[in-house]
Motif scaffolding. Structure first.
Motif, short mmCIF file in Angstrom:
data_model
loop_
_atom_site.label_atom_id
_atom_site.label_comp_id
_atom_site.label_asym_id
_atom_site.label_seq_id
_atom_site.Cartn_x
_atom_site.Cartn_y
_atom_site.Cartn_z
N LYS A 143 19.05 -46.17 -49.65
CA LYS A 143 17.73 -46.49 -49.09
C LYS A 143 16.69 -46.66 -50.19
N GLY A 144 16.80 -45.87 -51.24
CA GLY A 144 15.85 -45.97 -52.34
C GLY A 144 15.84 -47.34 -53.00
N THR A 145 16.98 -48.01 -53.00
CA THR A 145 17.06 -49.36 -53.58
C THR A 145 16.17 -50.33 -52.81
N VAL A 146 16.19 -50.21 -51.50
CA VAL A 146 15.37 -51.10 -50.67
C VAL A 146 13.89 -50.83 -50.90
N ARG A 176 12.74 -52.20 -54.22
CA ARG A 176 12.68 -53.66 -54.26
C ARG A 176 11.49 -54.22 -53.50
N PHE A 177 11.17 -53.62 -52.33
CA PHE A 177 10.15 -54.21 -51.45
C PHE A 177 8.94 -53.32 -51.18
N GLY A 178 8.98 -52.08 -51.60
CA GLY A 178 7.84 -51.19 -51.44
C GLY A 178 7.80 -50.50 -50.09
N ASP A 179 7.73 -51.27 -49.01
CA ASP A 179 7.71 -50.71 -47.66
C ASP A 179 8.19 -51.79 -46.69
N ARG A 180 8.15 -51.45 -45.41
CA ARG A 180 8.66 -52.37 -44.39
C ARG A 180 7.86 -53.67 -44.36
N THR A 239 7.38 -59.51 -45.29
CA THR A 239 6.70 -60.64 -45.92
C THR A 239 7.63 -61.37 -46.87
N ALA A 240 8.55 -60.66 -47.50
CA ALA A 240 9.53 -61.33 -48.36
C ALA A 240 10.40 -62.27 -47.54
N THR A 254 14.47 -51.83 -40.02
CA THR A 254 13.98 -50.67 -40.76
C THR A 254 14.59 -50.69 -42.15
N MET A 255 13.96 -49.96 -43.07
CA MET A 255 14.49 -49.88 -44.44
C MET A 255 15.88 -49.24 -44.42
#
Length: 252
Positions: A78-81, A84-88, A93-94, A66-67
């Motif tokens: 949590k906002g940093t994640v 960086r990646f938008g969503d889970r 996919t990253a 989870t984020m």
């Protein structure tokens, strides 16, 4: 009427075998729009987050990713994640991008038979076996990152794989509707099907790979090694004739 006109029109021209139109470009799962412009500290933070995510997947599986968990493991907000990646899905996919780049490089420019230099049927056989092995290695991640129905067949990794399969099929079956045949072959390599066969049916990888070789041979009308067959020895017509006679058809 339009459908009949489309199906009767000739297939568009395609480059000669083993002569790429341009230098292969590796396509990532994510958009990657801002990746080349990352500052050094941003790149380090991204790597730190991905390392934390990879540890969580290794310890708890993709379902436990989870984020919030990644933020806690990387000791960031949590906002940093999310930034960086938008969503889970973006995070998942990253995680797959690195192995996807390696896989694409192997069939676009790697050594034969997976890469250029081998006959097209041999390359098709090698491609499917490599895709099956990679899918089982990253199966949880691939299932978790599976795009929704309206994106599944248009995401860049699927497009580049499908285009590769179509290219090889056109070299063997220039008069066939290779666009559709490519989708038929690609369906064998879907993560959801592989999960069902390997996890739920307990099929060994050797059986899945043998099935891929057989499918390629039947679609292309060749033996498993790429040798042409007659109409009654492995072609689609031969299989159909066997079915009409109440048998399983030739094994090719």
């Amino acid at each position: 009427m339009l459908y009949a006109v489309f199906m009767s029109s000739p297939l568009p021209p395609f480059p000669k075998p083993q002569e790429p139109v341009e230098k292969p470009v590796l396509l990532e799962f994510g958009t990657g729009v801002d990746e080349p412009c990352l500052r050094a500290d941003a790149a380090r933070n991204r790597a730190r987050l991905l390392d934390a995510a990879a540890r969580l997947v290794a310890e708890h599986g993709a379902a436990g990713l989870t984020m919030e968990a990644v933020a806690a493991a990387a000791q960031v907000g949590k906002g940093t994640v999310f930034r960086r990646f938008g969503d889970r899905t973006g995070l998942l996919t990253a995680l797959l991008d690195h192995s996807e780049k390696k896989f694409q490089a192997s069939f676009l420019s790697g050594p034969a038979p997976l890469g250029p230099g081998a006959p097209p049927v041999e390359r098709l056989s090698a491609f499917g076996c490599a895709a099956l092995r990679r899918a089982t290695d990253d199966l949880e991640l691939q299932l978790a990152a599976e795009p929704c129905a309206d994106r599944r067949f248009v995401v860049p990794p699927h497009r580049v794989r499908h285009s590769h399969v179509v290219m090889l099929l056109r070299q063997v079956l220039p008069q066939a509707d290779t666009e559709l045949l490519g989708h038929v072959l690609m369906s064998y390599l879907e993560p959801a099907l592989i999960h069902h066969l390997v996890k739920q049916c307990q099929m060994p990888m050797e059986r899945l790979q043998a099935g891929w070789h057989d499918l390629v041979a039947r679609v292309t009308g060749t033996s498993v090694t790429g040798t042409p067959h007659g109409a009654a020895e492995g072609t689609v017509e031969g299989v159909a004739e066997g079915a009409r006679e109440g048998t399983a058809g030739p094994t090719g």
